[in-house]
Design a protein around this motif. Structure first.
Motif, PDB file in Angstrom:
ATOM      1  N   MET A 134      16.606 -19.556  14.453  1.00  0.00           N
ATOM      2  CA  MET A 134      15.225 -17.916  15.359  1.00  0.00           C
ATOM      3  C   MET A 134      13.740 -18.369  14.827  1.00  0.00           C
ATOM      4  N   GLN A 135      13.331 -18.077  15.882  1.00  0.00           N
ATOM      5  CA  GLN A 135      12.062 -18.335  15.686  1.00  0.00           C
ATOM      6  C   GLN A 135      10.941 -16.960  15.060  1.00  0.00           C
ATOM      7  N   PRO A 136      10.086 -16.601  14.578  1.00  0.00           N
ATOM      8  CA  PRO A 136      10.382 -15.535  14.342  1.00  0.00           C
ATOM      9  C   PRO A 136       9.053 -15.011  15.284  1.00  0.00           C
ATOM     10  N   VAL A 137       8.935 -13.291  14.708  1.00  0.00           N
ATOM     11  CA  VAL A 137       8.063 -12.848  15.524  1.00  0.00           C
ATOM     12  C   VAL A 137       6.888 -12.280  14.922  1.00  0.00           C
ATOM     13  N   LEU A 138       6.771 -13.281  13.378  1.00  0.00           N
ATOM     14  CA  LEU A 138       5.116 -12.684  12.468  1.00  0.00           C
ATOM     15  C   LEU A 138       5.430 -13.512  11.538  1.00  0.00           C
ATOM     16  N   ARG A 139       4.408 -13.858  11.245  1.00  0.00           N
ATOM     17  CA  ARG A 139       4.414 -15.169  10.195  1.00  0.00           C
ATOM     18  C   ARG A 139       2.766 -14.744   9.700  1.00  0.00           C
ATOM     19  N   VAL A 140       3.081 -15.027   8.409  1.00  0.00           N
ATOM     20  CA  VAL A 140       1.523 -14.485   7.166  1.00  0.00           C
ATOM     21  C   VAL A 140       1.616 -14.338   5.871  1.00  0.00           C
ATOM     22  N   ALA A 141       1.026 -14.996   5.876  1.00  0.00           N
ATOM     23  CA  ALA A 141       0.780 -15.395   4.449  1.00  0.00           C
ATOM     24  C   ALA A 141      -0.270 -13.880   3.668  1.00  0.00           C
ATOM     25  N   PRO A 142       0.387 -13.490   2.840  1.00  0.00           N
ATOM     26  CA  PRO A 142      -0.256 -12.268   2.412  1.00  0.00           C
ATOM     27  C   PRO A 142      -1.515 -12.847   0.589  1.00  0.00           C
ATOM     28  N   GLN A 143      -2.748 -11.930   0.285  1.00  0.00           N
ATOM     29  CA  GLN A 143      -3.619 -12.298  -0.030  1.00  0.00           C
ATOM     30  C   GLN A 143      -3.494 -10.819  -0.992  1.00  0.00           C
ATOM     31  N   PRO A 144      -4.237 -12.319  -2.144  1.00  0.00           N
ATOM     32  CA  PRO A 144      -4.520 -11.207  -3.777  1.00  0.00           C
ATOM     33  C   PRO A 144      -4.672 -10.274  -3.522  1.00  0.00           C
ATOM     34  N   ARG A 145      -5.400  -9.012  -2.658  1.00  0.00           N
ATOM     35  CA  ARG A 145      -5.718  -8.066  -2.371  1.00  0.00           C
ATOM     36  C   ARG A 145      -4.298  -6.666  -2.170  1.00  0.00           C
ATOM     37  N   ASP A 146      -3.810  -8.055  -1.706  1.00  0.00           N
ATOM     38  CA  ASP A 146      -2.289  -7.480  -1.074  1.00  0.00           C
ATOM     39  C   ASP A 146      -1.134  -7.038  -2.686  1.00  0.00           C
ATOM     40  N   LEU A 147      -1.730  -7.566  -3.644  1.00  0.00           N
ATOM     41  CA  LEU A 147      -0.567  -7.346  -5.217  1.00  0.00           C
ATOM     42  C   LEU A 147      -1.194  -6.083  -5.106  1.00  0.00           C
ATOM     43  N   ASN A 148       0.390  -5.398  -5.903  1.00  0.00           N
ATOM     44  CA  ASN A 148       0.592  -3.945  -6.672  1.00  0.00           C
ATOM     45  C   ASN A 148      -0.473  -4.275  -8.221  1.00  0.00           C
ATOM     46  N   ASN A 149       0.485  -3.670  -9.389  1.00  0.00           N
ATOM     47  CA  ASN A 149       0.090  -3.424 -10.343  1.00  0.00           C
ATOM     48  C   ASN A 149       1.044  -4.602 -10.528  1.00  0.00           C
ATOM     49  N   ASN A 150       2.504  -5.503 -10.765  1.00  0.00           N
ATOM     50  CA  ASN A 150       3.202  -6.078 -11.354  1.00  0.00           C
ATOM     51  C   ASN A 150       2.797  -7.038 -11.028  1.00  0.00           C
ATOM     52  N   GLY A 151       1.786  -7.568 -10.181  1.00  0.00           N
ATOM     53  CA  GLY A 151       1.839  -8.806  -9.459  1.00  0.00           C
ATOM     54  C   GLY A 151       1.932  -9.028  -8.688  1.00  0.00           C
ATOM     55  N   HIS A 152       2.843  -8.430  -7.968  1.00  0.00           N
ATOM     56  CA  HIS A 152       4.181  -8.229  -6.522  1.00  0.00           C
ATOM     57  C   HIS A 152       3.025  -8.136  -5.862  1.00  0.00           C
ATOM     58  N   ILE A 153       3.655  -8.494  -4.050  1.00  0.00           N
ATOM     59  CA  ILE A 153       2.844  -7.931  -2.688  1.00  0.00           C
ATOM     60  C   ILE A 153       3.113  -5.796  -2.960  1.00  0.00           C
ATOM     61  N   PHE A 154       2.899  -5.775  -2.592  1.00  0.00           N
ATOM     62  CA  PHE A 154       2.856  -4.076  -2.314  1.00  0.00           C
ATOM     63  C   PHE A 154       3.621  -3.524  -1.218  1.00  0.00           C
ATOM     64  N   GLY A 155       4.263  -2.653  -1.799  1.00  0.00           N
ATOM     65  CA  GLY A 155       5.929  -2.854  -0.860  1.00  0.00           C
ATOM     66  C   GLY A 155       4.889  -2.182   1.150  1.00  0.00           C
ATOM     67  N   GLY A 156       3.991  -1.463   0.568  1.00  0.00           N
ATOM     68  CA  GLY A 156       3.326  -0.528   1.930  1.00  0.00           C
ATOM     69  C   GLY A 156       3.155  -2.334   3.029  1.00  0.00           C
ATOM     70  N   TRP A 157       2.018  -2.359   1.974  1.00  0.00           N
ATOM     71  CA  TRP A 157       1.507  -3.980   2.933  1.00  0.00           C
ATOM     72  C   TRP A 157       3.351  -4.550   3.154  1.00  0.00           C
ATOM     73  N   VAL A 158       4.043  -5.006   3.058  1.00  0.00           N
ATOM     74  CA  VAL A 158       5.785  -5.650   3.905  1.00  0.00           C
ATOM     75  C   VAL A 158       6.319  -4.602   4.722  1.00  0.00           C
ATOM     76  N   LEU A 159       5.767  -3.358   4.580  1.00  0.00           N
ATOM     77  CA  LEU A 159       6.333  -2.483   5.635  1.00  0.00           C
ATOM     78  C   LEU A 159       5.755  -2.357   6.592  1.00  0.00           C
ATOM     79  N   SER A 160       4.410  -2.424   6.187  1.00  0.00           N
ATOM     80  CA  SER A 160       3.073  -2.434   7.564  1.00  0.00           C
ATOM     81  C   SER A 160       3.388  -4.082   8.284  1.00  0.00           C
ATOM     82  N   GLN A 161       3.871  -5.459   7.944  1.00  0.00           N
ATOM     83  CA  GLN A 161       3.858  -6.160   8.287  1.00  0.00           C
ATOM     84  C   GLN A 161       5.197  -6.626   9.354  1.00  0.00           C
ATOM     85  N   MET A 162       6.303  -5.478   8.992  1.00  0.00           N
ATOM     86  CA  MET A 162       7.300  -5.432   9.629  1.00  0.00           C
ATOM     87  C   MET A 162       6.434  -4.605  10.831  1.00  0.00           C
TER      88      MET A 162
END
Length: 138
Positions: free
Chosen positions: A12-40
């Motif tokens: 399938m073709q994705p509806v959205l494709r994006v590269a997270p930025q360092p500002r999107d990190l949470n305290n664990n060094g992973h991408i913040f769940g809220g950022w992922v939720l907003s992209q969805m």
């Protein structure tokens, strides 16, 4: 999400494709769940507007599952599939896949079911055209 699901999404073709930025990190060094939720939500809104043939608003997130973390060098793709269409609402299944190691690895990271309501010019619910049922649900 199994291997068969991943292979189906790859066709399938994705509806959205994006590269997270360092500002999107949470305290664990992973991408913040809220950022992922907003992209969805953005990707789901794009698909819902296509189905509703006009404006929509998110009214519910019925299910959400985080499968694996998103890392800073990942490129995420959000895939959207129509799950069901009601009289004024549409449920969209959203799957997020991370491409890692310059695209060598595809990792399912999250999945959710989002519901959107079609809106008229006064921001009130409106009926979704019957042609959308035929087009998106066959």
């Amino acid at each position: 999400m199994g291997k068969d699901d991943l292979e189906e999404l790859a066709r399938m073709q994705p509806v959205l494709r994006v590269a997270p930025q360092p500002r999107d990190l949470n305290n664990n060094g992973h991408i913040f769940g809220g950022w992922v939720l907003s992209q969805m939500d953005i990707a789901g809104g794009i698909m819902a507007a296509r189905v509703a043939q006009g404006s929509t608003a998110t009214v519910a997130i019925e299910a959400m599952e985080f499968i694996a973390p998103i890392l800073t060098r990942d490129l995420i793709s959000v895939y959207a599939r129509v799950d069901r269409i009601g009289r004024t609402s549409v449920a969209i299944r959203l799957d997020v896949i991370a491409s890692r190691n310059l695209g060598e690895e595809r990792v399912p990271v999250t999945s959710g079911l989002f519901t959107f309501v079609a809106l008229d010019e006064n921001h009130n619910p409106r009926v979704i055209p019957e042609t959308s049922r035929e087009k998106y649900l066959g």
